[in-house]
Design a protein around this motif. Structure first.
Motif, PDB file in Angstrom:
ATOM      1  N   SER A   1     -29.165 -36.398  11.464  1.00 57.90           N
ATOM      2  CA  SER A   1     -29.474 -37.699  10.856  1.00 57.90           C
ATOM      3  C   SER A   1     -28.818 -38.815  11.684  1.00 57.90           C
ATOM      4  O   SER A   1     -28.865 -38.765  12.916  1.00 57.90           O
ATOM      5  N   ASP A   2     -28.173 -39.789  11.017  1.00 56.42           N
ATOM      6  CA  ASP A   2     -27.551 -40.882  11.776  1.00 56.42           C
ATOM      7  C   ASP A   2     -26.065 -40.635  12.015  1.00 56.42           C
ATOM      8  O   ASP A   2     -25.337 -41.553  12.392  1.00 56.42           O
ATOM      9  N   HIS A   3     -25.606 -39.402  11.792  1.00 54.90           N
ATOM     10  CA  HIS A   3     -24.178 -39.108  12.040  1.00 54.90           C
ATOM     11  C   HIS A   3     -23.909 -38.997  13.543  1.00 54.90           C
ATOM     12  O   HIS A   3     -22.866 -39.439  14.028  1.00 54.90           O
TER      13      HIS A   3
ATOM     14  N   THR B   1     -31.639 -37.576   3.916  1.00 55.21           N
ATOM     15  CA  THR B   1     -30.296 -37.392   4.490  1.00 55.21           C
ATOM     16  C   THR B   1     -29.321 -38.492   4.089  1.00 55.21           C
ATOM     17  O   THR B   1     -28.111 -38.253   4.084  1.00 55.21           O
ATOM     18  N   HIS B   2     -29.804 -39.692   3.808  1.00 59.19           N
ATOM     19  CA  HIS B   2     -28.944 -40.754   3.276  1.00 59.19           C
ATOM     20  C   HIS B   2     -29.812 -41.903   2.797  1.00 59.19           C
ATOM     21  O   HIS B   2     -31.015 -41.908   3.025  1.00 59.19           O
ATOM     22  N   HIS B   3     -29.178 -42.872   2.129  1.00 62.46           N
ATOM     23  CA  HIS B   3     -29.941 -43.828   1.322  1.00 62.46           C
ATOM     24  C   HIS B   3     -30.517 -45.008   2.104  1.00 62.46           C
ATOM     25  O   HIS B   3     -31.106 -45.899   1.501  1.00 62.46           O
ATOM     26  N   HIS B   4     -30.361 -45.050   3.407  1.00 64.64           N
ATOM     27  CA  HIS B   4     -30.851 -46.223   4.141  1.00 64.64           C
ATOM     28  C   HIS B   4     -32.380 -46.302   4.123  1.00 64.64           C
ATOM     29  O   HIS B   4     -33.073 -45.272   4.153  1.00 64.64           O
ATOM     30  N   THR B   5     -32.847 -47.568   4.132  1.00 68.13           N
ATOM     31  CA  THR B   5     -34.274 -47.882   3.946  1.00 68.13           C
ATOM     32  C   THR B   5     -35.192 -47.154   4.918  1.00 68.13           C
ATOM     33  O   THR B   5     -36.337 -46.869   4.576  1.00 68.13           O
ATOM     34  N   ASP B   6     -34.702 -46.852   6.118  1.00 71.04           N
ATOM     35  CA  ASP B   6     -35.558 -46.216   7.123  1.00 71.04           C
ATOM     36  C   ASP B   6     -35.552 -44.683   7.021  1.00 71.04           C
ATOM     37  O   ASP B   6     -36.060 -44.006   7.911  1.00 71.04           O
ATOM     38  N   HIS B   7     -34.993 -44.142   5.946  1.00 77.61           N
ATOM     39  CA  HIS B   7     -34.975 -42.681   5.787  1.00 77.61           C
ATOM     40  C   HIS B   7     -35.651 -42.195   4.501  1.00 77.61           C
ATOM     41  O   HIS B   7     -35.950 -41.023   4.378  1.00 77.61           O
ATOM     42  N   LEU B   8     -35.852 -43.118   3.540  1.00 75.87           N
ATOM     43  CA  LEU B   8     -36.389 -42.665   2.244  1.00 75.87           C
ATOM     44  C   LEU B   8     -37.714 -43.318   1.885  1.00 75.87           C
ATOM     45  O   LEU B   8     -38.180 -43.254   0.741  1.00 75.87           O
TER      46      LEU B   8
ATOM     47  N   GLY C   1     -19.589 -41.542   6.462  1.00 70.88           N
ATOM     48  CA  GLY C   1     -19.159 -42.410   7.565  1.00 70.88           C
ATOM     49  C   GLY C   1     -20.193 -43.501   7.746  1.00 70.88           C
ATOM     50  O   GLY C   1     -20.073 -44.577   7.170  1.00 70.88           O
ATOM     51  N   HIS C   2     -21.230 -43.195   8.518  1.00 68.32           N
ATOM     52  CA  HIS C   2     -22.349 -44.143   8.639  1.00 68.32           C
ATOM     53  C   HIS C   2     -22.840 -44.539   7.247  1.00 68.32           C
ATOM     54  O   HIS C   2     -23.122 -45.712   6.985  1.00 68.32           O
ATOM     55  N   ALA C   3     -22.924 -43.570   6.357  1.00 70.16           N
ATOM     56  CA  ALA C   3     -23.187 -43.804   4.931  1.00 70.16           C
ATOM     57  C   ALA C   3     -22.366 -42.780   4.155  1.00 70.16           C
ATOM     58  O   ALA C   3     -22.092 -41.690   4.655  1.00 70.16           O
TER      59      ALA C   3
HETATM   60 ZN   LIG Z   1     -28.781 -45.012   8.471  1.00 65.16          ZN
END
Ligand SMILES: [Zn+2]
Length: 336
Positions: free
Chosen positions: A201-203, A80-87, A182-184
């Motif tokens: 996701s984190d939205h 869902t986005h590139h942050h370390t805790d998602h991929l 936004g968040h990413a």
């Molecule tokens: Zn995030």
């Protein structure tokens, strides 16, 4: 609303959709991945995959096993986005399965070339922090944390990019892709209009606000993205959907989306107003404003705070309520 199957796997309201919880070593706490079982022509799909630690791997595998699934069975992985805790486990899942790896095109460099991308990110932010009056040792601390976050990421190839308006088949139904930056800048939400379920996701997070984070623009000649403004616009857009339940990246499901969005908009307006009042007392740098607003900040939170305060300054500038005066390359913010 989430029914426990085992310590890491919960059944959602939607038949065949499971929430899998994993620990993270970060202040945010646990993170969710979502498993959509294969149905008809819809492939068995995992949405997000935690942060790459041994504890999270054990949790993810235990959660999947509760549904009779192993890494090798995954047919599609959506990041869902590139942050370390998602991929986190994208590379491991790609190595063990034939999974299609899907993400927004802005996520691609973070997955395919994480180290150079992270370095370019640090290099882009350095002059922004200097213009904000951030001391060099604080910038060095932010870059140490960036390197620490990067140390969890292994490269994986994106085989399909997803964009606003695309459709993906999950659980035998057609889900709409929403690009909610936004968040990413690369954040994707998935919505299924019949069941009115949003994978947010984190939205949209119920218990914590999703910090819009500073990021480089897509191309070097473009202006700095104003992620808080993006975020507020995308919150309002998502609030227009008739959502029954949103399943987020962190924390409990959200059932009252319009009220949550209204509360978030009010909170950001209030924070921007506090900032405006501080700038009305005397001209202040970004770093001074962060220290005044968050006097007990711990180092890992510094980047979040700088991102948020700069976002609120963007909001004040857009509304004609603040402007910057430049002295020796540093911006001093004043109320208009
Ligand atoms: Zn995030």
């Amino acid at each position: 609303m989430l029914t426990e199957i085992n310590a890491h796997c919960y059944e959602t309201r939607l038949s065949g959709l499971y929430a899998i919880t994993m620990p993270t070593p970060f202040p945010v706490g646990d993170v969710f991945a979502y498993l959509a079982l294969g149905k008809g022509s819809a492939p068995l799909t995992l949405i997000d995959c935690g942060v790459r630690t041994d504890e999270a791997r054990a949790a993810l595998q235990a959660g999947l096993a509760a549904c009779g699934v192993a890494f090798r069975d995954i047919e599609r992985l959506i990041i869902t986005h590139h942050h370390t805790d998602h991929l986190g486990f994208a590379a491991e899942i790609a190595a063990e399965s034939d999974a299609e790896i899907c993400a927004h095109q802005l996520c691609r460099p973070w997955l395919e070339q994480p180290e150079p991308t992270r370095r370019a990110f640090d290099a882009y932010l350095r002059p922004i922090f200097r213009q904000g009056g951030v001391p060099e040792e604080v910038i060095a601390g932010i870059e140490r944390i960036s390197a620490y976050l990067g140390s969890f990421v292994q490269p994986a190839r994106v085989t399909r990019t997803l964009a606003e308006g695309d459709q993906v088949e999950l659980l035998g139904k057609v889900w709409q892709v929403y690009h909610t930056k936004g968040h990413a800048g690369d954040l994707l939400c998935l919505y299924e209009p019949e069941s009115r379920v949003l994978l947010s996701s984190d939205h949209l997070l119920r218990d914590i606000s999703s910090n819009p984070l500073l990021e480089p623009p897509e191309a070097p000649d473009q202006p700095r993205p104003q992620r808080l403004l993006d975020y507020l616009a995308e919150l309002q857009r998502i609030a227009q959907l008739d959502i029954q339940v949103a399943y987020p990246g962190h924390g409990a499901p959200v059932t009252n989306v319009p009220q949550l969005v209204e509360g978030r908009l009010a909170m950001h307006a209030e924070r921007a107003e506090r900032l405006r009042a501080l700038c009305a007392e005397q001209p202040r740098t970004l770093y001074e404003l962060v220290q005044l607003l968050f006097p007990h900040l711990r180092q890992p939170e510094m980047f979040l705070a700088l991102s948020e305060v700069l976002g609120h300054l963007d909001l004040l500038v857009r509304d004609g309520k603040a402007f910057a005066e430049w002295r020796d390359g540093v911006a001093y913010w004043q109320a208009a």
